[in-house]
Design an enzyme around this catalytic site. Structure first.
Site, PDB file in Angstrom:
ATOM      1  N   HIS A  56     -43.127  34.297   2.924  1.00 26.09           N
ATOM      2  CA  HIS A  56     -42.488  35.556   3.340  1.00 26.09           C
ATOM      3  C   HIS A  56     -42.388  35.640   4.856  1.00 26.09           C
ATOM      4  O   HIS A  56     -42.919  34.797   5.563  1.00 26.09           O
ATOM      5  CB  HIS A  56     -43.205  36.767   2.733  1.00 26.09           C
ATOM      6  N   HIS A  58     -43.443  37.676   7.287  1.00 26.67           N
ATOM      7  CA  HIS A  58     -44.400  38.226   8.258  1.00 26.67           C
ATOM      8  C   HIS A  58     -44.811  37.176   9.286  1.00 26.67           C
ATOM      9  O   HIS A  58     -45.006  36.003   8.957  1.00 26.67           O
ATOM     10  CB  HIS A  58     -45.637  38.796   7.549  1.00 26.67           C
ATOM     11  N   ASP A  60     -47.515  36.414  10.726  1.00 27.68           N
ATOM     12  CA  ASP A  60     -48.720  35.605  10.526  1.00 27.68           C
ATOM     13  C   ASP A  60     -48.511  34.518   9.458  1.00 27.68           C
ATOM     14  O   ASP A  60     -49.462  33.837   9.077  1.00 27.68           O
ATOM     15  CB  ASP A  60     -49.930  36.488  10.184  1.00 27.68           C
ATOM     16  N   HIS A  61     -47.262  34.332   9.002  1.00 26.01           N
ATOM     17  CA  HIS A  61     -46.951  33.248   8.061  1.00 26.01           C
ATOM     18  C   HIS A  61     -45.855  32.320   8.583  1.00 26.01           C
ATOM     19  O   HIS A  61     -45.597  31.272   7.985  1.00 26.01           O
ATOM     20  CB  HIS A  61     -46.560  33.821   6.684  1.00 26.01           C
ATOM     21  N   HIS A 114     -45.303  42.985  -1.727  1.00 25.60           N
ATOM     22  CA  HIS A 114     -45.826  42.981  -0.352  1.00 25.60           C
ATOM     23  C   HIS A 114     -44.644  43.092   0.622  1.00 25.60           C
ATOM     24  O   HIS A 114     -44.622  43.933   1.516  1.00 25.60           O
ATOM     25  CB  HIS A 114     -46.623  41.695  -0.152  1.00 25.60           C
ATOM     26  N   ASP A 133     -49.092  36.383   0.180  1.00 24.89           N
ATOM     27  CA  ASP A 133     -49.767  37.675   0.183  1.00 24.89           C
ATOM     28  C   ASP A 133     -49.428  38.469  -1.080  1.00 24.89           C
ATOM     29  O   ASP A 133     -49.438  39.701  -1.074  1.00 24.89           O
ATOM     30  CB  ASP A 133     -49.395  38.484   1.436  1.00 24.89           C
ATOM     31  N   HIS A 171     -54.823  34.460   2.831  1.00 18.21           N
ATOM     32  CA  HIS A 171     -55.852  35.038   3.715  1.00 18.21           C
ATOM     33  C   HIS A 171     -57.262  34.873   3.141  1.00 18.21           C
ATOM     34  O   HIS A 171     -57.442  34.804   1.922  1.00 18.21           O
ATOM     35  CB  HIS A 171     -55.626  36.544   3.905  1.00 18.21           C
TER      36      HIS A 171
HETATM   37 FE    FE Z   1     -50.303  37.817   5.765  1.00 19.80          FE
HETATM   38 ZN    ZN Z   2     -47.811  39.347   4.861  1.00 19.03          ZN
END
Ligand code: FE
Ligand code: ZN
Length: 255
Positions: A56, A58, A60-61, A114, A133, A171
């Site tokens: 996805h 985001h 942090d990915h 998410h 996530d 995570h």
């Molecule tokens: Fe994440």
């Molecule tokens: Zn995420």
């Protein structure tokens, strides 16, 4: 098949994964929170990166994708539906698509909740599912964009995979997820023992990801919203399952 999985801690609590086939000298990276630890792992093993799979959009990915690409010729695979929010994609995929990496098929599962464009990658022949996530160890992602009904439906698709599937999620939230789960199911023996082994692993600094789907089915409250004891725990004995799921999610947001 000579397949090896490497779980790589990134940033504060993210994971990236490398799946490597030594016969073909091909390596897939799933999600790129940052490039440094991934490049270090690849060069230490002299592995060639051939594909980057994104669950996805985001940051942090995906934040390390450009740097990782500058250092390899890896093809980037992600959701067509989110192409505008993802780094430039070489291969755009949608629900039900099957593509091949490492000589093995990968099934694309649409998993909104998410984010609306979130997808998961299932490798049926090697037994890995990369769930980002969506389905997480002991929990699930927050509903930033989707509805409880969407997330419940997404989790049901993942719950239907073979129970021995390794759930590679994004995570290290397992300990707090299981503490929350335990508040709802204080007498679930599988949960009590998972919480124990998780606390031990974390005290030693070991990752608790991946987990197996069987463990998740036995302990993850977000897969268990249809159980009488969980319905009871959130005070909704007769409500539709999606309402129960939504109530569990809301409690977790405030835990
Ligand atoms: Fe994440
Ligand atoms: Zn995420």
């Amino acid at each position: 098949m000579p397949i090896e999985l490497l779980t790589i801690p990134c940033l504060r609590d993210n994971y990236a994964f490398l799946l490597h086939d030594s016969d073909r000298d091909e390596t897939v990276c799933v999600d790129v929170p940052e490039s440094g630890p991934i490049m270090a792992a690849l060069s230490a093993r002299k592995w060639t990166l051939t594909h980057i799979l994104l669950t996805h959009h985001h940051d942090d990915h995906i934040a390390g994708v450009a740097k990782l690409q500058a250092f390899s010729d890896a093809k980037v695979v992600g959701a067509a539906a989110d192409a505008a929010r993802l780094p430039p994609l070489d291969i755009e995929v949608t629900e039900g698509d099957i593509f091949k990496v490492l000589g093995t098929p990968v099934h694309v599962i649409d998993t909104p909740g998410h984010t609306v464009g979130h997808i998961a990658f299932h490798f049926p022949e090697t037994g890995h599912a990369f769930t980002g996530d969506t389905l997480m160890a002991g929990g699930c992602g927050r509903l930033f964009e989707g509805t409880p009904a969407q997330m419940w439906n997404s989790l049901q698709k993942l719950a239907a995979l073979p129970p021995e599937t390794l759930i590679c999620s994004g995570h290290e939230y397992t300990e707090s997820n299981l503490r929350f789960a335990h508040s709802l199911e204080p007498e679930n023996p599988a949960l009590i023992s998972r919480l124990d082994t998780t606390e031990e692993a974390r005290a030693d600094g070991r990752p608790t990801v991946p987990s197996t789907l069987a463990e998740e089915l036995a302990t993850n409250p977000f897969l268990r919203a249809d159980r009488p004891n969980l319905r009871q725990a959130v005070g909704l004995p007769d409500a539709p399952v999606v309402e129960v799921f939504a109530a569990i999610r809301e409690r977790k947001d405030n835990f």
